[in-house]
Write a protein that holds these residues in place. Sequence first.
Motif, PDB file in Angstrom:
ATOM      1  N   UNK A  45       0.960  -1.126  -0.037  1.00 11.99           N
ATOM      2  CA  UNK A  45       0.113  -0.020   0.009  1.00 11.99           C
ATOM      3  C   UNK A  45       0.845   1.197  -0.020  1.00 11.99           C
ATOM      4  N   UNK A  46       0.331   2.386  -0.379  1.00 15.34           N
ATOM      5  CA  UNK A  46      -1.126   2.270  -1.141  1.00 15.34           C
ATOM      6  C   UNK A  46      -1.109   1.934  -2.662  1.00 15.34           C
ATOM      7  N   UNK A  47      -2.057   1.058  -2.643  1.00 12.32           N
ATOM      8  CA  UNK A  47      -2.515   0.463  -3.966  1.00 12.32           C
ATOM      9  C   UNK A  47      -2.853   1.109  -5.175  1.00 12.32           C
ATOM     10  N   UNK A  59     -19.901   2.232   3.776  1.00 10.93           N
ATOM     11  CA  UNK A  59     -19.396   0.702   4.484  1.00 10.93           C
ATOM     12  C   UNK A  59     -18.284   0.095   3.572  1.00 10.93           C
ATOM     13  N   UNK A  60     -18.301  -0.050   2.323  1.00 13.24           N
ATOM     14  CA  UNK A  60     -17.157  -0.689   1.628  1.00 13.24           C
ATOM     15  C   UNK A  60     -16.128   0.090   1.388  1.00 13.24           C
ATOM     16  N   UNK A  61     -16.470   1.390   1.098  1.00 11.65           N
ATOM     17  CA  UNK A  61     -15.411   2.587   0.984  1.00 11.65           C
ATOM     18  C   UNK A  61     -14.411   2.535   2.014  1.00 11.65           C
ATOM     19  N   UNK A  62     -14.697   2.782   3.184  1.00 17.17           N
ATOM     20  CA  UNK A  62     -14.042   2.644   4.519  1.00 17.17           C
ATOM     21  C   UNK A  62     -13.078   1.286   4.473  1.00 17.17           C
ATOM     22  N   UNK A  67      -7.601  -0.937   3.832  1.00 20.61           N
ATOM     23  CA  UNK A  67      -6.916  -1.641   3.302  1.00 20.61           C
ATOM     24  C   UNK A  67      -5.491  -1.038   2.549  1.00 20.61           C
ATOM     25  N   UNK A  68      -5.664   0.161   2.384  1.00 19.32           N
ATOM     26  CA  UNK A  68      -4.576   0.808   1.770  1.00 19.32           C
ATOM     27  C   UNK A  68      -4.817   1.347   0.365  1.00 19.32           C
ATOM     28  N   UNK A  69      -6.147   1.639  -0.050  1.00 13.28           N
ATOM     29  CA  UNK A  69      -6.645   2.254  -1.218  1.00 13.28           C
ATOM     30  C   UNK A  69      -6.825   3.674  -0.943  1.00 13.28           C
ATOM     31  N   UNK A  70      -6.647   4.488  -2.155  1.00 11.10           N
ATOM     32  CA  UNK A  70      -7.021   5.900  -2.046  1.00 11.10           C
ATOM     33  C   UNK A  70      -8.528   6.176  -2.649  1.00 11.10           C
ATOM     34  N   UNK A  94      -9.672   7.980   5.456  1.00  9.70           N
ATOM     35  CA  UNK A  94      -9.139   9.077   4.470  1.00  9.70           C
ATOM     36  C   UNK A  94      -9.850   8.417   3.131  1.00  9.70           C
ATOM     37  N   UNK A  95     -11.083   9.214   2.851  1.00  7.02           N
ATOM     38  CA  UNK A  95     -12.044   9.059   1.775  1.00  7.02           C
ATOM     39  C   UNK A  95     -12.691  10.066   1.204  1.00  7.02           C
ATOM     40  N   UNK A  96     -12.507  10.108   0.035  1.00  6.32           N
ATOM     41  CA  UNK A  96     -13.140  11.448  -0.521  1.00  6.32           C
ATOM     42  C   UNK A  96     -14.756  10.944  -1.236  1.00  6.32           C
ATOM     43  N   UNK A  97     -15.690  12.014  -0.853  1.00  4.06           N
ATOM     44  CA  UNK A  97     -17.007  11.744  -1.466  1.00  4.06           C
ATOM     45  C   UNK A  97     -17.407  12.574  -2.464  1.00  4.06           C
ATOM     46  N   UNK A  98     -18.206  12.252  -3.366  1.00  3.60           N
ATOM     47  CA  UNK A  98     -18.616  12.948  -4.461  1.00  3.60           C
ATOM     48  C   UNK A  98     -20.224  12.857  -4.688  1.00  3.60           C
ATOM     49  N   UNK A  99     -20.858  13.783  -4.777  1.00  3.18           N
ATOM     50  CA  UNK A  99     -22.352  13.839  -4.971  1.00  3.18           C
ATOM     51  C   UNK A  99     -22.649  13.831  -6.483  1.00  3.18           C
TER      52      UNK A  99
END
Length: 208
Positions: A45-47, A59-62, A67-70, A94-99
């Motif tokens: 990671x980061x992968x 849920x799955x984004x977290x 796991x080491x994904x951006x 660390x996860x970005x959200x887009x509407x």
Amino acid sequence: MDATRTFYRVAYRVGFHPWEDLAGHAPFADSLGRLLDREEQGREPPFGQALDLGCGSAVWGVVLARRGWQVTGVDIVEPALRRARERITAAGADMRLVHGDVTELRRSHVGTGYRLVLDTGTFHGLTAAQRAAMGREVDAVATGDATVILDVFAPRRRGPLPHGASRDDVERAFPSWEITDVATADTDPDALARALRFDEHWYRLRRR
């Protein structure tokens, strides 16, 4: 996508979101984990960048972020994104959200360069035209060596729930991709899932 959007907006508003519980359901979570292990094998990671399509409450984004994904998550339902923001904060992820709309990813400004595209239940609720649009958008934002992983119910009418999709539906929507693997997504479905005959499978796709 109005009918689908309305269903999920109402579902989140009244607190009906059983799909969030799948992270704690080992037969489902472990089957996805094995697919992710394959993408990460031999790497550290980061992968790389991962796009969570129809991310819902993340849920799955977290899971991907841990796991080491951006990770970038995109969803059109604002109540789901509100829950996602809360979940991400609570997890310290660390996860970005887009509407935005999965059928208009470029207009939604999700960016490009995604090595992994994950959909845990959006594709099978779309119309044929929307699925084709989603496929074109994924083509545009994914890298040349990307993997797409789709969770798909078998085709069947289930009231307001997703009607599912067939292997042919997947292939039509992703003509420049090849299905490399089909795996059972839930080896131990609960009584409701059995009654609705979800017959749920993972489709793994790679560019031709």
